[in-house]
Design a protein around this motif. Structure first.
Motif, PDB file in Angstrom:
ATOM      1  N   LEU A   1       0.832  -1.206   0.000  1.00 26.93           N
ATOM      2  CA  LEU A   1       0.000   0.000   0.000  1.00 26.93           C
ATOM      3  C   LEU A   1       0.867   1.256   0.000  1.00 26.93           C
ATOM      4  O   LEU A   1       0.496   2.276  -0.577  1.00 26.93           O
ATOM      5  CB  LEU A   1      -0.953   0.004   1.186  1.00 26.93           C
ATOM      6  CG  LEU A   1      -2.103  -1.002   1.115  1.00 26.93           C
ATOM      7  CD1 LEU A   1      -3.071  -0.797   2.270  1.00 26.93           C
ATOM      8  CD2 LEU A   1      -2.866  -0.909  -0.205  1.00 26.93           C
ATOM      9  N   GLY A   2       2.043   1.189   0.649  1.00 19.29           N
ATOM     10  CA  GLY A   2       2.974   2.311   0.586  1.00 19.29           C
ATOM     11  C   GLY A   2       3.443   2.559  -0.837  1.00 19.29           C
ATOM     12  O   GLY A   2       3.489   3.707  -1.312  1.00 19.29           O
ATOM     13  N   ALA A   3       3.775   1.481  -1.546  1.00 22.51           N
ATOM     14  CA  ALA A   3       4.207   1.614  -2.940  1.00 22.51           C
ATOM     15  C   ALA A   3       3.075   2.136  -3.816  1.00 22.51           C
ATOM     16  O   ALA A   3       3.298   2.951  -4.732  1.00 22.51           O
ATOM     17  CB  ALA A   3       4.696   0.260  -3.465  1.00 22.51           C
ATOM     18  N   MET A   4       1.832   1.687  -3.534  1.00 20.56           N
ATOM     19  CA  MET A   4       0.686   2.140  -4.334  1.00 20.56           C
ATOM     20  C   MET A   4       0.425   3.636  -4.163  1.00 20.56           C
ATOM     21  O   MET A   4      -0.089   4.292  -5.064  1.00 20.56           O
ATOM     22  CB  MET A   4      -0.580   1.367  -3.941  1.00 20.56           C
ATOM     23  CG  MET A   4      -0.571  -0.090  -4.336  1.00 20.56           C
ATOM     24  SD  MET A   4      -0.186  -0.362  -6.087  1.00 20.56           S
ATOM     25  CE  MET A   4       1.575  -0.636  -6.047  1.00 20.56           C
ATOM     26  N   LEU A   5       0.787   4.175  -3.006  1.00 19.31           N
ATOM     27  CA  LEU A   5       0.657   5.617  -2.782  1.00 19.31           C
ATOM     28  C   LEU A   5       1.665   6.387  -3.639  1.00 19.31           C
ATOM     29  O   LEU A   5       1.370   7.469  -4.137  1.00 19.31           O
ATOM     30  CB  LEU A   5       0.884   5.919  -1.300  1.00 19.31           C
ATOM     31  CG  LEU A   5       0.856   7.394  -0.892  1.00 19.31           C
ATOM     32  CD1 LEU A   5      -0.579   7.880  -0.816  1.00 19.31           C
ATOM     33  CD2 LEU A   5       1.532   7.595   0.453  1.00 19.31           C
ATOM     34  N   LEU A   6       2.851   5.805  -3.824  1.00 19.62           N
ATOM     35  CA  LEU A   6       3.916   6.484  -4.561  1.00 19.62           C
ATOM     36  C   LEU A   6       3.650   6.549  -6.056  1.00 19.62           C
ATOM     37  O   LEU A   6       4.013   7.533  -6.712  1.00 19.62           O
ATOM     38  CB  LEU A   6       5.255   5.762  -4.329  1.00 19.62           C
ATOM     39  CG  LEU A   6       5.769   5.674  -2.897  1.00 19.62           C
ATOM     40  CD1 LEU A   6       7.028   4.816  -2.853  1.00 19.62           C
ATOM     41  CD2 LEU A   6       6.069   7.063  -2.351  1.00 19.62           C
ATOM     42  N   LEU A   7       3.034   5.509  -6.612  1.00 19.83           N
ATOM     43  CA  LEU A   7       2.915   5.418  -8.066  1.00 19.83           C
ATOM     44  C   LEU A   7       2.143   6.581  -8.694  1.00 19.83           C
ATOM     45  O   LEU A   7       2.659   7.248  -9.592  1.00 19.83           O
ATOM     46  CB  LEU A   7       2.285   4.074  -8.446  1.00 19.83           C
ATOM     47  CG  LEU A   7       3.208   2.864  -8.262  1.00 19.83           C
ATOM     48  CD1 LEU A   7       2.416   1.563  -8.314  1.00 19.83           C
ATOM     49  CD2 LEU A   7       4.305   2.873  -9.328  1.00 19.83           C
ATOM     50  N   PRO A   8       0.896   6.878  -8.249  1.00 26.35           N
ATOM     51  CA  PRO A   8       0.205   8.019  -8.858  1.00 26.35           C
ATOM     52  C   PRO A   8       0.915   9.338  -8.591  1.00 26.35           C
ATOM     53  O   PRO A   8       0.890  10.244  -9.429  1.00 26.35           O
ATOM     54  CB  PRO A   8      -1.191   7.996  -8.207  1.00 26.35           C
ATOM     55  CG  PRO A   8      -1.037   7.180  -6.975  1.00 26.35           C
ATOM     56  CD  PRO A   8       0.057   6.198  -7.244  1.00 26.35           C
ATOM     57  N   THR A   9       1.562   9.450  -7.416  1.00 22.25           N
ATOM     58  CA  THR A   9       2.294  10.684  -7.103  1.00 22.25           C
ATOM     59  C   THR A   9       3.447  10.893  -8.084  1.00 22.25           C
ATOM     60  O   THR A   9       3.715  12.014  -8.521  1.00 22.25           O
ATOM     61  CB  THR A   9       2.843  10.638  -5.658  1.00 22.25           C
ATOM     62  OG1 THR A   9       1.786  10.272  -4.780  1.00 22.25           O
ATOM     63  CG2 THR A   9       3.381  11.993  -5.235  1.00 22.25           C
TER      64      THR A   9
ATOM     65  N   ALA B   1      10.448   0.136  -0.409  1.00 23.52           N
ATOM     66  CA  ALA B   1       9.265  -0.717  -0.569  1.00 23.52           C
ATOM     67  C   ALA B   1       9.678  -2.117  -1.014  1.00 23.52           C
ATOM     68  O   ALA B   1       9.121  -3.125  -0.556  1.00 23.52           O
ATOM     69  CB  ALA B   1       8.308  -0.098  -1.585  1.00 23.52           C
ATOM     70  N   LEU B   2      10.669  -2.197  -1.904  1.00 26.97           N
ATOM     71  CA  LEU B   2      11.173  -3.484  -2.388  1.00 26.97           C
ATOM     72  C   LEU B   2      11.727  -4.320  -1.229  1.00 26.97           C
ATOM     73  O   LEU B   2      11.467  -5.524  -1.134  1.00 26.97           O
ATOM     74  CB  LEU B   2      12.262  -3.247  -3.437  1.00 26.97           C
ATOM     75  CG  LEU B   2      12.802  -4.496  -4.154  1.00 26.97           C
ATOM     76  CD1 LEU B   2      11.830  -4.934  -5.236  1.00 26.97           C
ATOM     77  CD2 LEU B   2      14.168  -4.217  -4.771  1.00 26.97           C
ATOM     78  N   VAL B   3      12.465  -3.676  -0.335  1.00 31.05           N
ATOM     79  CA  VAL B   3      13.051  -4.380   0.809  1.00 31.05           C
ATOM     80  C   VAL B   3      11.945  -4.935   1.720  1.00 31.05           C
ATOM     81  O   VAL B   3      12.005  -6.088   2.172  1.00 31.05           O
ATOM     82  CB  VAL B   3      13.991  -3.439   1.603  1.00 31.05           C
ATOM     83  CG1 VAL B   3      14.414  -4.087   2.921  1.00 31.05           C
ATOM     84  CG2 VAL B   3      15.217  -3.083   0.766  1.00 31.05           C
ATOM     85  N   LEU B   4      10.918  -4.118   1.982  1.00 31.11           N
ATOM     86  CA  LEU B   4       9.825  -4.577   2.847  1.00 31.11           C
ATOM     87  C   LEU B   4       9.060  -5.748   2.234  1.00 31.11           C
ATOM     88  O   LEU B   4       8.672  -6.685   2.937  1.00 31.11           O
ATOM     89  CB  LEU B   4       8.854  -3.418   3.121  1.00 31.11           C
ATOM     90  CG  LEU B   4       9.172  -2.506   4.305  1.00 31.11           C
ATOM     91  CD1 LEU B   4       8.135  -1.404   4.405  1.00 31.11           C
ATOM     92  CD2 LEU B   4       9.225  -3.290   5.612  1.00 31.11           C
ATOM     93  N   ILE B   5       8.833  -5.699   0.913  1.00 30.19           N
ATOM     94  CA  ILE B   5       8.166  -6.811   0.231  1.00 30.19           C
ATOM     95  C   ILE B   5       9.026  -8.069   0.345  1.00 30.19           C
ATOM     96  O   ILE B   5       8.525  -9.178   0.568  1.00 30.19           O
ATOM     97  CB  ILE B   5       7.912  -6.470  -1.256  1.00 30.19           C
ATOM     98  CG1 ILE B   5       6.852  -5.371  -1.398  1.00 30.19           C
ATOM     99  CG2 ILE B   5       7.480  -7.719  -2.034  1.00 30.19           C
ATOM    100  CD1 ILE B   5       5.428  -5.834  -1.263  1.00 30.19           C
ATOM    101  N   ALA B   6      10.358  -7.901   0.185  1.00 32.09           N
ATOM    102  CA  ALA B   6      11.269  -9.046   0.279  1.00 32.09           C
ATOM    103  C   ALA B   6      11.209  -9.685   1.662  1.00 32.09           C
ATOM    104  O   ALA B   6      11.303 -10.911   1.801  1.00 32.09           O
ATOM    105  CB  ALA B   6      12.698  -8.609  -0.055  1.00 32.09           C
ATOM    106  N   VAL B   7      11.022  -8.857   2.710  1.00 29.98           N
ATOM    107  CA  VAL B   7      10.911  -9.378   4.083  1.00 29.98           C
ATOM    108  C   VAL B   7       9.719 -10.330   4.212  1.00 29.98           C
ATOM    109  O   VAL B   7       9.747 -11.289   4.995  1.00 29.98           O
ATOM    110  CB  VAL B   7      10.801  -8.209   5.093  1.00 29.98           C
ATOM    111  CG1 VAL B   7      10.445  -8.707   6.487  1.00 29.98           C
ATOM    112  CG2 VAL B   7      12.115  -7.432   5.138  1.00 29.98           C
ATOM    113  N   CYS B   8       8.665 -10.086   3.419  1.00 30.30           N
ATOM    114  CA  CYS B   8       7.471 -10.950   3.448  1.00 30.30           C
ATOM    115  C   CYS B   8       7.802 -12.399   3.116  1.00 30.30           C
ATOM    116  O   CYS B   8       7.064 -13.316   3.500  1.00 30.30           O
ATOM    117  CB  CYS B   8       6.427 -10.464   2.442  1.00 30.30           C
ATOM    118  SG  CYS B   8       5.645  -8.922   2.860  1.00 30.30           S
TER     119      CYS B   8
END
Length: 508
Positions: free
Chosen positions: A290-298, A472-479
Motif C-alpha cells: 500500500l505504501g508503494a501504491m501511494l507512490l505510483l500516482p504521485t 518498498a522493495l526491501v519490505l516486500i522481500a521481508v514478506c
C-alpha cells in the motif's frame, strides 16, 4: 434457518447460492473501497471549494480512517451476538446515509463530520462481508471465496482515481459521494433479499473496557502516523504523543485480553500457527504494497506532469494483471495450499517493483506499464491467498473474530506503511532541494512548474522516488520469510466444538 452443507468436502465449484452471496458482499466492498480512492483525487478540488488549508482538508481522509479503526473491533462481537446479516445491513445503511449527507455538505466541518459517519458504516462492511462469505462457502473453498472478495480491492485503487478524476472535472465534487447512493440502495435491497438468515449466538458480555482501550488506541496511533508528512517527521509532538498514547492503550488492551474470558479481539487465535504466520506476512505485505501504491500516482502526477485522471488510467495495467491471476490463485490455494502460491507471487511482485527502483524522469511508459502489469500478476497470487491461509484452519465459530482481527491488521499496517513511504519520499525530496522535510514535496512541485528549473527538478525528484521504491522493495522481500511457513497443503474441513454446521446458502 441454518442447514448442513450437503456438498462433499472435495466439492470445487462455487454454486449459484454462494455466488449470489458473493455478489452482494462484493457490491458493498466496492462501494467502501472505491469511496476511499475516489476522495483522494478530489482533495485539491475540495481545498479550493471550501477555501481551506491542506492540513484541514486531510481530515476528510483521516476522519474516515479513524472512524473505520473505531468500529472494526466491534464487528466480530456484533456478528456473533446479532448474526451477520443485521450488522451488514446496518453498515450499508450508515454508509449510504453518510454518503448522501457528505454530498450535501455546506462547509468543511460538516463534510468531515459526515465522512466520519461514512467510516462508521464502512468499517463493518469488509469484516462482516468476509465472515458471511467464509461461512457460506466453507473452509475448503475459502481461497476461491477470497479471490472473489479480492476483486473490489483491486478495482477500487484502479477505478477510483479514474472515476474520481472524471467526476471532479466533468460533473461536480459532490458526485464522488452521490455515486454511492444508487449502489448503496441496490446493495441494501439485495442483502435483505439474498443473504442467509443466520442465527445469533448466545449473548456474551460485551467487552466495554476493551473497546475503550482498543478503538481509541487504534485511532490515536493512526492519527499520529497520519500527521507525520505534514509535521515534517516523527520528532514533532503532534506525531509521537498521540502515537505513543495509542501504542500504550493497545498494549494495555493486549495485556487485559490475555486474562479475561471474552475479549473484544480473541488473542487465542494467535495460538493457531497458520493464523499467526499469515498475520505476520499480511502485516509486512500491506505496509509495503500500500505504501508503494501511494507512490505510483504521485510519481506520474509530480514528475511526469500527468493529470489525476491520466495517472489513474496509467495504473490500470496493474489491476488487469491481478484480475488475470486472482481467480487462478484462489483455486490453487484451495487445491495445493496457499504457501505454494504466495511465495512465487511475492517473487513476481519483486520483479515488477525492481523496475521502479531505477525509475527516471523520462523512463518509457511501455516499460513502466509492463512493470505495473507484472506487479499485478504477482498481487493476484499473494494478497487474498494470505487471507485465505489465515482463515482455513479455524472453526466456524472463530471466523467472525478472525475476520475482525485481519481487518484491523490491514488498516493499521496499510496506514502506517503509507505514512512511512510518504515520510521517506518527503525527506529525500527535501534533501535534494535543501529544504525542511515538510517543504520537500511543495518545493518540488514549485520547481517542476517553472520551465527554467523543470528538467533539473524532474531528475532530482525521480531519483527520490527511485530510492523510496527501493525501501518498498526491501519490505516486500521481508514478506518472503514468514510466507515460507504458510501451509503447503490444501485446507481440511474443521468443525466447531459444538459441531455447528456450515451455513448453506439460501434465499430468504
Amino acid at each position: 434457518m441454518t442447514t448442513a452443507d450437503p456438498r462433499p468436502a472435495d466439492s470445487d465449484k462455487l454454486d449459484s447460492g454462494v455466488l449470489k452471496i458473493a455478489g452482494v458482499v462484493v457490491l458493498g466492498a466496492v462501494m467502501a473501497i472505491l469511496d476511499t480512492t475516489v476522495v483522494n483525487v478530489a482533495l485539491q478540488a475540495l481545498t479550493l471549494e471550501f477555501k481551506t488549508s491542506l492540513d484541514t482538508i486531510q481530515w476528510v481522509v483521516t476522519g474516515y480512517m479513524l472512524a473505520l479503526a473505531t468500529v472494526i473491533p466491534v464487528t466480530g462481537w456484533a456478528c456473533d451476538r446479532f448474526g451477520t446479516k443485521r450488522p451488514y445491513l446496518l453498515s450499508i445503511g450508515l454508509f449510504l446515509l453518510g454518503s448522501m449527507l457528505a454530498g450535501m455538505a455546506w462547509n468543511i466541518e460538516s463534510l468531515i463530520a459526515f465522512r466520519v459517519l461514512q467510516g462508521l458504516g464502512g468499517g463493518m462492511l469488509m469484516p462482516a462481508g468476509m465472515t458471511i462469505m467464509t461461512r457460506a462457502a466453507g473452509p475448503h473453498r475459502v481461497g476461491r471465496v477470497m479471490a472473489v472478495l479480492g476483486v473490489p480491492m483491486l478495482l477500487g485503487p484502479i477505478g477510483g482515481p479514474i472515476l474520481g478524476g472524471w467526476l471532479v472535472d466533468a460533473v461536480s465534487w459532490r458526485w464522488i459521494f452521490y455515486i454511492n447512493v444508487p449502489i448503496g440502495v441496490i446493495a441494501f435491497l439485495l442483502a435483505w433479499r439474498i443473504l442467509p438468515k443466520d442465527q445469533p449466538r448466545p449473548a456474551e458480555k460485551f467487552d466495554f473496557p476493551g473497546i475503550l482501550m482498543l478503538s481509541p488506541g487504534l485511532a490515536l496511533l493512526i492519527f499520529g502516523v497520519s500527521k507525520v508528512p505534514t509535521a515534517g517527521g516523527v520528532s514533532s509532538v503532534g506525531v509521537w504523543l498521540p502515537a505513543l498514547a495509542g501504542v500504550a492503550l493497545i498494549a494495555a488492551f493486549v495485556l487485559r485480553a490475555t486474562r479475561i474470558a471474552n475479549p473484544l479481539v480473541d488473542l487465542k487465535l494467535f495460538r493457531d500457527r497458520t493464523f499467526s504466520v499469515a498475520m505476520i506476512t499480511l502485516t509486512f505485505f500491506m505496509a509495503a504494497f500500500l505504501g508503494a501504491m501511494l507512490l505510483l500516482p504521485t510519481y506520474f502526477v509530480l514528475v511526469r506532469g500527468e493529470s489525476a485522471l491520466q495517472a489513474g488510467l496509467l495504473l490500470a495495467p496493474q489491476g488487469l494483471g491481478a484480475m488475470l491471476t486472482m481467480p487462478i490463485g484462489g483455486r490453487l490455494a484451495d487445491k495445493i495450499g496457499p504457501g505454494k502460491i504466495v511465495v512465487p507471487g511475492i517473487i513476481v511482485i519483486l520483479a515488477g517493483l525492481a523496475l521502479f527502483t531505477q525509475v527516471g524522469a523520462d523512463t518509457s511508459y511501455p516499460l513502466l506499464l509492463a512493470g505495473l502489469f507484472v506487479m499485478g500478476l504477482g498481487m493476484g497470487f499473494t494478497m487474498m491467498p494470505i487471507s485465505a491461509a489465515a482463515l482455513q484452519t479455524l472453526t466456524q465459530r472463530s471466523v467472525a473474530r478472525a475476520s475482525t482481527t485481519m481487518n484491523i491488521v490491514q488498516q493499521a499496517a496499510g496506514g502506517i506503511g503509507s505514512a512511512v513511504m510518504s515520510v521517506i519520499l518527503a525527506s529525500l525530496l527535501a534533501g535534494k532541494f535543501g529544504v525542511p522535510t515538510s517543504q520537500g514535496q511543495l518545493t518540488a512541485t514549485a520547481l517542476l512548474m517553472n520551465p527554467q528549473t523543470h528538467d533539473a527538478a524532474a531528475g532530482a525528484s525521480a531519483d527520490a522516488f527511485a530510492s523510496t521504491f527501493l525501501w518498498a522493495l526491501v519490505l516486500i522481500a521481508v514478506c518472503l520469510v514468514p510466507a515460507l511457513f504458510l501451509p503447503k497443503r490444501p485446507p481440511v474441513r474443521k468443525e466447531d466444538d459444538d459441531q455447528e454446521p456450515v451455513i448453506a446458502p439460501a434465499m430468504h
